[in-house]
Design an enzyme around this catalytic site. Structure first.
Site, short mmCIF file in Angstrom:
data_model
loop_
_atom_site.label_atom_id
_atom_site.label_comp_id
_atom_site.label_asym_id
_atom_site.label_seq_id
_atom_site.Cartn_x
_atom_site.Cartn_y
_atom_site.Cartn_z
N ARG A 124 0.85 -1.21 0.00
CA ARG A 124 0.00 0.00 0.00
C ARG A 124 0.87 1.25 0.00
NH1 ARG A 124 0.67 2.56 4.65
NH2 ARG A 124 0.99 1.42 6.61
N GLY A 126 1.69 5.17 1.63
CA GLY A 126 1.68 5.75 2.96
C GLY A 126 2.81 5.26 3.86
N THR A 129 1.61 2.77 10.17
CA THR A 129 0.41 2.96 10.97
C THR A 129 0.21 1.76 11.87
OG1 THR A 129 -1.89 3.73 10.92
CG2 THR A 129 -1.32 1.92 9.44
N TYR A 130 -0.75 1.90 12.77
CA TYR A 130 -1.07 0.83 13.73
C TYR A 130 -2.51 0.41 13.53
CZ TYR A 130 -2.74 -1.13 18.16
OH TYR A 130 -3.34 -1.92 19.11
N HIS A 131 -2.75 -0.91 13.63
CA HIS A 131 -4.11 -1.45 13.65
C HIS A 131 -4.28 -2.25 14.94
CE1 HIS A 131 -4.85 -0.23 9.59
NE2 HIS A 131 -3.92 -1.03 9.07
N ILE A 193 -5.85 6.18 5.83
CA ILE A 193 -6.18 5.57 4.54
C ILE A 193 -4.89 5.22 3.81
CG2 ILE A 193 -7.20 5.96 2.26
CD1 ILE A 193 -9.20 7.87 3.64
N GLY A 194 -4.83 4.00 3.33
CA GLY A 194 -3.69 3.57 2.52
C GLY A 194 -4.20 2.56 1.50
N ALA A 207 -9.09 2.87 7.96
CA ALA A 207 -9.23 2.42 9.35
C ALA A 207 -9.72 3.60 10.18
CB ALA A 207 -7.89 1.92 9.89
N CYS A 223 1.77 7.75 10.14
CA CYS A 223 1.69 8.31 8.78
C CYS A 223 2.79 9.33 8.51
CB CYS A 223 0.32 8.93 8.53
SG CYS A 223 -1.04 7.75 8.82
#
Length: 280
Positions: A124, A126, A129-131, A193-194, A207, A223
């Protein structure tokens, strides 16, 4: 809340991957022109198969594998002139960090070999990031040939989904931040968003931070933006009703996504999506 691994036997199992809606009631008599217009508008919507796992935590690698399988399947269907439906996956992830194709490790506040959680470099766009639990993730597998073949339009449309959700359901005014992708409320980024697009088929996605623990974001520069903070809907609203908030946010996300992209949802199980012909 449960963390599940569905163990679906896709052509490329996870361990083999190369990389670690309020409806207003109405009454009508006969078939007026207005009624016909509504019917035509409804039937003009493109069908979208929805895999709704928003109450479950799906391991990142597994969800990533699903996406790549679906993209490959869509390319085959396009070659057969048999691509009649988009797909949307909705879920949560257990804690994980993800990097984009060209993400810089300078935005990690830890040694990548000693990460607090699993970390994956994906295809992706970007930065890092963390989920994690409490974050609603949407992975749209859309054929942009049936929408608009414009990546800028697609990114702004994903942002629009979030902006509509926050305003229409929670009366929270959100905005874009010029030069960056995502959605902010004041100085706090609430949605990341990615995306990746392969021959106009989209994957990866967005997310929304609904009720997550924000502590893991402190270990990264989310980001790649140093002068802005990460926020959550729970934090903005000052509520403690995690389950209710997740359910309400999920319902609104589905509704607004269908409106922005003009899709008609058909709910499916992962086993149904496993078959190239769409039949079990």
């Amino acid at each position: 809340m449960s963390m599940i691994n569905l163990g679906i036997a896709f052509p490329f199992p996870p361990h083999m991957c190369q990389e670690k809606v309020q409806h207003r009631p109405f009454h009508c008599v006969g078939f007026s022109k207005a009624t016909e217009a509504v019917r035509i508008s409804h039937h003009a919507r493109r069908r979208c198969e929805c895999l709704d796992l928003h109450k479950h935590q799906i391991p990142y690698m597994e969800a990533w594998s699903w996406q790549k399988f679906l993209v490959r399947r869509r390319h085959i269907l396009i070659e057969r002139d048999d691509d009649h439906s988009d797909t949307l996956i909705v879920l949560q992830h257990p804690p994980v960090y993800t990097l984009g194709t060209s993400s810089s490790e300078k935005y990690l506040n830890f040694d990548i070999q000693n990460s607090p959680y699993d970390i994956y470099r994906t295809e992706r766009g970007g930065e890092v990031t963390y989920h994690g639990p409490g974050q609603l993730v949407m992975y749209p597998i859309l054929n942009l040939r049936f929408h608009k073949m414009d990546l800028h339009w697609y990114l702004r449309s994903l942002e629009e989904v979030i902006i509509r959700v926050l305003l229409s359901t929670f009366s929270v005014k959100a905005s874009r931040f010029e030069g960056f992708t995502g959605v902010w409320v004041g100085n706090h980024k609430v949605a990341a968003i990615g995306i990746r697009v392969s021959r106009w088929i989209t994957y990866h996605g967005l997310a929304l931070n609904v009720t997550p623990d924000l502590t893991p974001f402190q270990h990264i520069v989310p980001c790649g933006i140093r002068d802005r903070e990460v926020g959550s809907l729970k934090e903005l609203l000052g509520t403690t009703e995690d389950t209710t908030l997740m359910d309400v946010a999920h319902k609104s996300l589905i509704k607004e996504f269908s409106e922005v992209f003009q899709l008609s949802f058909e709910y499916k199980s992962i086993s149904e999506l496993d078959h190239p012909e769409g039949k079990s």
